[in-house]
Design a protein around this motif. Structure first.
Motif, PDB file in Angstrom:
ATOM      1  N   TYR A   3      55.448  37.552  16.211  1.00 25.55           N
ATOM      2  CA  TYR A   3      56.472  36.680  16.743  1.00 25.55           C
ATOM      3  C   TYR A   3      56.344  35.269  16.187  1.00 25.55           C
ATOM      4  O   TYR A   3      55.259  34.757  15.947  1.00 25.55           O
ATOM      5  CB  TYR A   3      56.372  36.586  18.276  1.00 25.55           C
ATOM      6  N   THR A   4      57.496  34.617  15.994  1.00 28.50           N
ATOM      7  CA  THR A   4      57.584  33.189  15.791  1.00 28.50           C
ATOM      8  C   THR A   4      58.472  32.655  16.896  1.00 28.50           C
ATOM      9  O   THR A   4      59.307  33.365  17.439  1.00 28.50           O
ATOM     10  CB  THR A   4      58.174  32.840  14.411  1.00 28.50           C
ATOM     11  N   THR A   5      58.270  31.392  17.277  1.00 31.55           N
ATOM     12  CA  THR A   5      59.032  30.855  18.396  1.00 31.55           C
ATOM     13  C   THR A   5      60.487  30.578  18.024  1.00 31.55           C
ATOM     14  O   THR A   5      61.323  30.426  18.908  1.00 31.55           O
ATOM     15  CB  THR A   5      58.383  29.562  18.909  1.00 31.55           C
ATOM     16  N   ASP A   6      60.806  30.475  16.736  1.00 28.53           N
ATOM     17  CA  ASP A   6      62.157  30.144  16.307  1.00 28.53           C
ATOM     18  C   ASP A   6      62.968  31.416  16.085  1.00 28.53           C
ATOM     19  O   ASP A   6      62.802  32.111  15.083  1.00 28.53           O
ATOM     20  CB  ASP A   6      62.118  29.294  15.027  1.00 28.53           C
ATOM     21  N   TRP A   7      63.852  31.708  17.019  1.00 30.64           N
ATOM     22  CA  TRP A   7      64.690  32.907  16.946  1.00 30.64           C
ATOM     23  C   TRP A   7      65.545  32.904  15.687  1.00 30.64           C
ATOM     24  O   TRP A   7      65.821  33.953  15.103  1.00 30.64           O
ATOM     25  CB  TRP A   7      65.541  32.979  18.203  1.00 30.64           C
ATOM     26  N   GLU A   8      65.998  31.743  15.259  1.00 31.72           N
ATOM     27  CA  GLU A   8      66.897  31.655  14.111  1.00 31.72           C
ATOM     28  C   GLU A   8      66.192  31.989  12.803  1.00 31.72           C
ATOM     29  O   GLU A   8      66.833  32.344  11.816  1.00 31.72           O
ATOM     30  CB  GLU A   8      67.513  30.255  14.027  1.00 31.72           C
ATOM     31  N   GLU A   9      64.883  31.876  12.753  1.00 31.32           N
ATOM     32  CA  GLU A   9      64.147  32.100  11.512  1.00 31.32           C
ATOM     33  C   GLU A   9      63.791  33.556  11.267  1.00 31.32           C
ATOM     34  O   GLU A   9      63.526  33.956  10.132  1.00 31.32           O
ATOM     35  CB  GLU A   9      62.852  31.265  11.504  1.00 31.32           C
ATOM     36  N   ILE A  10      63.757  34.366  12.297  1.00 34.00           N
ATOM     37  CA  ILE A  10      63.238  35.721  12.131  1.00 34.00           C
ATOM     38  C   ILE A  10      64.241  36.605  11.390  1.00 34.00           C
ATOM     39  O   ILE A  10      65.446  36.381  11.439  1.00 34.00           O
ATOM     40  CB  ILE A  10      62.855  36.355  13.489  1.00 34.00           C
ATOM     41  N   GLY A  11      63.697  37.601  10.672  1.00 35.61           N
ATOM     42  CA  GLY A  11      64.520  38.540   9.929  1.00 35.61           C
ATOM     43  C   GLY A  11      64.050  39.955  10.161  1.00 35.61           C
ATOM     44  O   GLY A  11      63.348  40.248  11.146  1.00 35.61           O
ATOM     45  N   LEU A  12      64.382  40.837   9.258  1.00 35.46           N
ATOM     46  CA  LEU A  12      64.054  42.252   9.444  1.00 35.46           C
ATOM     47  C   LEU A  12      62.552  42.500   9.466  1.00 35.46           C
ATOM     48  O   LEU A  12      62.094  43.480  10.054  1.00 35.46           O
ATOM     49  CB  LEU A  12      64.701  43.088   8.332  1.00 35.46           C
TER      50      LEU A  12
END
Length: 308
Positions: A3-12
């Protein structure tokens, strides 16, 4: 979970998003057919996405990213793995055993065990041979032509390779997971599915809830690690004053919960302590009813030093 805290940064490559995208049976089916080109999949069934498996209270729980079956009851577990934890081969063995326990009931014939594939999609080359794909089946060391035929296959995919060792379709997928955007129709569908998943407010809330839970568990683990380190320090004659205060507080908490009727397992859970520590303190309290918390604390510290 990665997990990363930035939802907008995550990808597949984020296992949460990967699980949500693979909940589309057509996308999941096409991925499996790219990984296993010799297998035709009629349709996909979802026994459970992000399937949790825990056989008993002592077993380590497993949460599978994508757990599906096809029309022939072949089982596929697909895991997204962004970090090389140096334990994936052993983890694949554990996953296989836990999955097998779900496939047959007590008394059933072993012949009922389904064909299964455990697939790890890795962002690092964990075997160091620069291959896109490593496939493992049990064979005879003395005669490699003799197969065990136990129906268990383990596959590790690697996004870092430059070899021409897989189909163009599979390479396009692996390049996309690794951060590239090749011109590929399936990759374009995945990109759209990722964007759609990130617009889902319910999934975003679920993701953030899991993130907070994992952070809390990590903090608990770190605190237990610090506590064990301080205990080791006590055994070496260091930090005794600080440890004594913590131990006296723990003794007091356990004594109070005992008086209120809590069982040792409940106390361990409420105080987030290991059951062995709780049991030891309870035994010491029972053996020395005349001692107050300070006295029990002193006895415990003396016993720790004696045990070294």
């Amino acid at each position: 979970m990665n997990y990363t805290t930035d939802w907008e940064e995550i990808g597949l490559s984020n296992d949460f998003i990967f699980g949500k995208v693979m909940s589309d049976p057509e996308l999941c089916k096409e991925l499996l057919e790219r990984i296993l080109p010799g297998i035709e999949i009629d349709h996909i069934e979802y026994p459970e996405l992000q399937k949790p498996i825990k056989e008993d209270v002592d077993a380590r729980s497993v949460r599978l990213d994508v757990y599906v079956k096809d029309g022939k009851n072949t089982v596929y577990d697909i895991e997204m793995q962004t970090v090389n934890t140096r334990e994936l081969p052993k983890r694949s063995r554990y996953y296989q055993g836990m999955i097998d326990l779900q496939l047959i009931d007590t008394g059933q014939s072993y012949k009922k065990l389904n064909q299964s594939y455990i697939i790890f999609i890795c962002l690092e080359d964990i075997f160091g041979k620069s291959r896109h794909i490593y496939t493992f089946e049990n064979t005879c060391q003395e005669d490699p032509e003799v197969k065990l035929q136990d129906g268990a296959v383990k596959i590790f995919l690697n996004t870092e390779s430059n070899r021409d060792d897989v189909s163009l379709e599979l390479r396009a997928f692996l390049d996309y997971v690794g951060g590239k955007k090749p011109e590929d129709e399936y990759v374009q569908k995945l990109e759209k599915a990722v964007k759609k998943a990130k617009r889902n407010r319910k999934w975003r809330h679920e993701y953030m809830t899991l993130l907070m839970r994992d952070q809390e568990n990590q903090e608990i683990g770190e605190e237990r690690g610090r506590r064990e380190g301080r205990l080791e320090g006590m055994r070496e004659g260091r930090l005794e004053g600080q440890l004594e205060g913590e131990l006296r507080k723990l003794v007091s908490q356990i004594r109070k919960k005992q008086l209120r009727g809590y069982q040792k397992e409940q106390i361990a859970d409420l105080l987030e302590e290991d059951i062995q520590t709780v049991e030891k303190i309870i035994r010491m309290i029972s053996a020395h009813p005349e001692e107050d918390d300070q006295g029990i604390c002193q006895l415990l510290m003396e016993s720790e030093k004696t045990d070294v």
